[in-house]
Design a protein around this motif. Structure first.
Motif, PDB file in Angstrom:
ATOM      1  N   ASP A 172       0.793  -1.277  -0.064  1.00  0.00           N
ATOM      2  CA  ASP A 172       0.071  -0.014  -0.205  1.00  0.00           C
ATOM      3  C   ASP A 172       1.029   1.269   0.047  1.00  0.00           C
ATOM      4  N   GLU A 173       2.087   1.006   0.724  1.00  0.00           N
ATOM      5  CA  GLU A 173       3.052   2.278   0.505  1.00  0.00           C
ATOM      6  C   GLU A 173       3.517   2.587  -0.986  1.00  0.00           C
ATOM      7  N   VAL A 174       3.929   1.409  -1.670  1.00  0.00           N
ATOM      8  CA  VAL A 174       4.142   1.456  -2.843  1.00  0.00           C
ATOM      9  C   VAL A 174       3.194   1.992  -3.844  1.00  0.00           C
ATOM     10  N   ALA A 175       1.937   1.677  -3.828  1.00  0.00           N
ATOM     11  CA  ALA A 175       0.742   2.305  -4.387  1.00  0.00           C
ATOM     12  C   ALA A 175       0.499   4.011  -4.197  1.00  0.00           C
ATOM     13  N   ALA A 176       0.572   4.081  -2.985  1.00  0.00           N
ATOM     14  CA  ALA A 176       0.238   5.586  -2.469  1.00  0.00           C
ATOM     15  C   ALA A 176       1.471   6.422  -3.222  1.00  0.00           C
ATOM     16  N   ARG A 177       2.827   5.858  -2.966  1.00  0.00           N
ATOM     17  CA  ARG A 177       3.981   6.632  -3.661  1.00  0.00           C
ATOM     18  C   ARG A 177       3.589   6.840  -5.191  1.00  0.00           C
ATOM     19  N   ALA A 178       3.122   5.818  -5.854  1.00  0.00           N
ATOM     20  CA  ALA A 178       2.927   5.851  -7.176  1.00  0.00           C
ATOM     21  C   ALA A 178       1.734   6.677  -7.564  1.00  0.00           C
ATOM     22  N   GLY A 179       0.970   7.001  -6.407  1.00  0.00           N
ATOM     23  CA  GLY A 179      -0.503   7.801  -6.921  1.00  0.00           C
ATOM     24  C   GLY A 179      -1.455   6.966  -7.374  1.00  0.00           C
ATOM     25  N   VAL A 180      -1.495   5.580  -7.014  1.00  0.00           N
ATOM     26  CA  VAL A 180      -2.322   4.758  -7.548  1.00  0.00           C
ATOM     27  C   VAL A 180      -3.082   3.927  -6.169  1.00  0.00           C
ATOM     28  N   SER A 181      -4.286   3.330  -6.567  1.00  0.00           N
ATOM     29  CA  SER A 181      -4.686   2.497  -5.364  1.00  0.00           C
ATOM     30  C   SER A 181      -4.029   0.931  -5.244  1.00  0.00           C
ATOM     31  N   LYS A 182      -4.018   0.562  -4.074  1.00  0.00           N
ATOM     32  CA  LYS A 182      -3.527  -0.926  -3.867  1.00  0.00           C
ATOM     33  C   LYS A 182      -4.100  -1.654  -4.873  1.00  0.00           C
ATOM     34  N   GLY A 183      -5.320  -1.593  -5.112  1.00  0.00           N
ATOM     35  CA  GLY A 183      -6.183  -2.808  -6.310  1.00  0.00           C
ATOM     36  C   GLY A 183      -5.464  -2.606  -7.546  1.00  0.00           C
ATOM     37  N   THR A 184      -5.143  -1.270  -8.058  1.00  0.00           N
ATOM     38  CA  THR A 184      -4.417  -0.922  -9.281  1.00  0.00           C
ATOM     39  C   THR A 184      -3.100  -1.518  -9.329  1.00  0.00           C
ATOM     40  N   LEU A 185      -2.392  -1.678  -8.113  1.00  0.00           N
ATOM     41  CA  LEU A 185      -1.026  -2.506  -8.133  1.00  0.00           C
ATOM     42  C   LEU A 185      -1.087  -3.679  -8.243  1.00  0.00           C
ATOM     43  N   PHE A 186      -2.204  -4.443  -7.890  1.00  0.00           N
ATOM     44  CA  PHE A 186      -2.427  -5.928  -7.821  1.00  0.00           C
ATOM     45  C   PHE A 186      -2.871  -6.203  -9.212  1.00  0.00           C
ATOM     46  N   LEU A 187      -3.376  -5.284 -10.151  1.00  0.00           N
ATOM     47  CA  LEU A 187      -3.798  -5.762 -11.497  1.00  0.00           C
ATOM     48  C   LEU A 187      -2.497  -5.769 -12.198  1.00  0.00           C
ATOM     49  N   TYR A 188      -1.359  -5.431 -11.669  1.00  0.00           N
ATOM     50  CA  TYR A 188      -0.121  -5.366 -12.629  1.00  0.00           C
ATOM     51  C   TYR A 188       0.704  -6.378 -11.951  1.00  0.00           C
ATOM     52  N   PHE A 189       0.636  -6.447 -10.565  1.00  0.00           N
ATOM     53  CA  PHE A 189       1.604  -7.314  -9.747  1.00  0.00           C
ATOM     54  C   PHE A 189       1.019  -8.015  -8.505  1.00  0.00           C
ATOM     55  N   PRO A 190       0.625  -9.169  -8.621  1.00  0.00           N
ATOM     56  CA  PRO A 190      -0.265 -10.041  -7.905  1.00  0.00           C
ATOM     57  C   PRO A 190       0.426 -10.323  -6.348  1.00  0.00           C
ATOM     58  N   SER A 191       1.583  -9.767  -6.186  1.00  0.00           N
ATOM     59  CA  SER A 191       2.077  -9.746  -4.729  1.00  0.00           C
ATOM     60  C   SER A 191       3.264  -9.171  -4.637  1.00  0.00           C
ATOM     61  N   LYS A 192       3.891  -8.796  -3.443  1.00  0.00           N
ATOM     62  CA  LYS A 192       4.795  -8.050  -3.197  1.00  0.00           C
ATOM     63  C   LYS A 192       6.198  -8.803  -3.859  1.00  0.00           C
ATOM     64  N   GLU A 193       6.089 -10.140  -3.790  1.00  0.00           N
ATOM     65  CA  GLU A 193       7.247 -11.087  -4.308  1.00  0.00           C
ATOM     66  C   GLU A 193       7.488 -10.935  -5.740  1.00  0.00           C
ATOM     67  N   GLU A 194       6.123 -10.658  -6.417  1.00  0.00           N
ATOM     68  CA  GLU A 194       6.135 -10.495  -8.034  1.00  0.00           C
ATOM     69  C   GLU A 194       6.551  -9.015  -8.205  1.00  0.00           C
ATOM     70  N   LEU A 195       6.223  -8.179  -7.435  1.00  0.00           N
ATOM     71  CA  LEU A 195       6.744  -6.561  -7.612  1.00  0.00           C
ATOM     72  C   LEU A 195       8.073  -6.569  -7.425  1.00  0.00           C
ATOM     73  N   PHE A 196       8.768  -7.034  -6.606  1.00  0.00           N
ATOM     74  CA  PHE A 196      10.134  -7.381  -6.263  1.00  0.00           C
ATOM     75  C   PHE A 196      11.071  -7.863  -7.438  1.00  0.00           C
ATOM     76  N   LYS A 197      10.342  -9.029  -7.981  1.00  0.00           N
ATOM     77  CA  LYS A 197      11.032  -9.630  -9.153  1.00  0.00           C
ATOM     78  C   LYS A 197      10.991  -8.781 -10.264  1.00  0.00           C
ATOM     79  N   ALA A 198      10.109  -7.815 -10.400  1.00  0.00           N
ATOM     80  CA  ALA A 198       9.636  -6.958 -11.646  1.00  0.00           C
ATOM     81  C   ALA A 198      10.740  -5.959 -11.322  1.00  0.00           C
TER      82      ALA A 198
END
Length: 236
Positions: A47-73
């Motif tokens: 949720d911190e990542v989403a907030a810093r990017a200016g989107v909702s947490k739900g939007t983040l999960f549309l692109y990256f299903p987990s924190k692990e996948e986000l880190f890999k990306a």
């Protein structure tokens, strides 16, 4: 004549938020890199990542299903994804292997070492034991390709008669060590050094490459020492 309406924040009827949709993955990766480097993997929340990017947490999960996948990306975007271009550059490099080694250090510093992405190394060193799945990913995507690339450089020098035959398994670590030191200096060790004792990365790299090449490069056989002329026969 009536005044023209003020410029709209939308184009072709699309609101700004919707028009920025294609940019969101990149913005999320940038925000995630910032937070992972600042706070580490465990302490970073999606949720911190989403907030810093200016989107909702739900939007983040549309692109990256987990924190692990986000880190890999993040790792693929900033480090692992560069190995294709680096291998291509090695394949087409026309100069000596000494020049190639210098060039590789320079490119690594410009594209990774001097950037925020270098903080990923510190993160892995400090948190690796707690996240075995992340470690396995990092080994496969970064460590093994990186070692293979360095090994190719050393093999090139040996095959061309420019470098001595060395133990390549350990020679790879000789090349890696200055890179790891610089990343740790940038994100950790440097803060422990008294003010005024700054390290200039470019000078450090130049010094380390010179030292490496002193040990790696084949030297011409030393000329035999001149022999002293035989003593003159004594006169009786």
């Amino acid at each position: 004549m009536s005044p023209s309406p003020p410029p709209s924040s939308s184009v072709a009827g699309q609101p700004k938020r919707e028009r920025r949709k294609e940019a969101r993955p990149g913005e999320l990766l940038e925000a995630a890199l910032d937070l992972f480097v600042e706070k580490g993997f465990a302490a970073t929340r999606v949720d911190e990542v989403a907030a810093r990017a200016g989107v909702s947490k739900g939007t983040l999960f549309l692109y990256f299903p987990s924190k692990e996948e986000l880190f890999k990306a993040v790792v693929r975007e900033n480090i692992a994804g560069r190995f294709t271009e680096w291998n291509a550059e090695l394949q087409t490099f026309a100069g000596s292997t000494s020049d190639l080694l210098r060039y590789c250090y320079q490119v690594w510093w410009e594209r990774v070492g001097s950037t925020k992405a270098s903080g990923i190394t510190k993160l892995m060193l400090s948190e690796a034991q707690n996240f075995p799945d992340i470690v396995a990913f990092y080994q496969h995507e970064v460590i093994l390709p990186g070692k293979a690339l360095i090994r190719r450089i050393l093999e090139r020098g040996i095959a061309r008669g420019e470098f001595r035959a060395i133990d390549l398994d350990y020679g790879v670590f000789l090349v890696l060590a200055p890179m790891i030191f610089l990343m740790m200096w940038k994100h950790s060790l440097g803060a422990c050094v008294p003010e005024g004792e700054n390290l200039t990365p470019e000078r450090y790299i130049a010094c380390q490459v010179d030292n490496l090449l002193q040990g790696l490069c084949v030297r011409p056989d030393a000329a035999p020492a001149p022999q002293s002329p035989p003593p003159s026969p004594s006169r009786s």
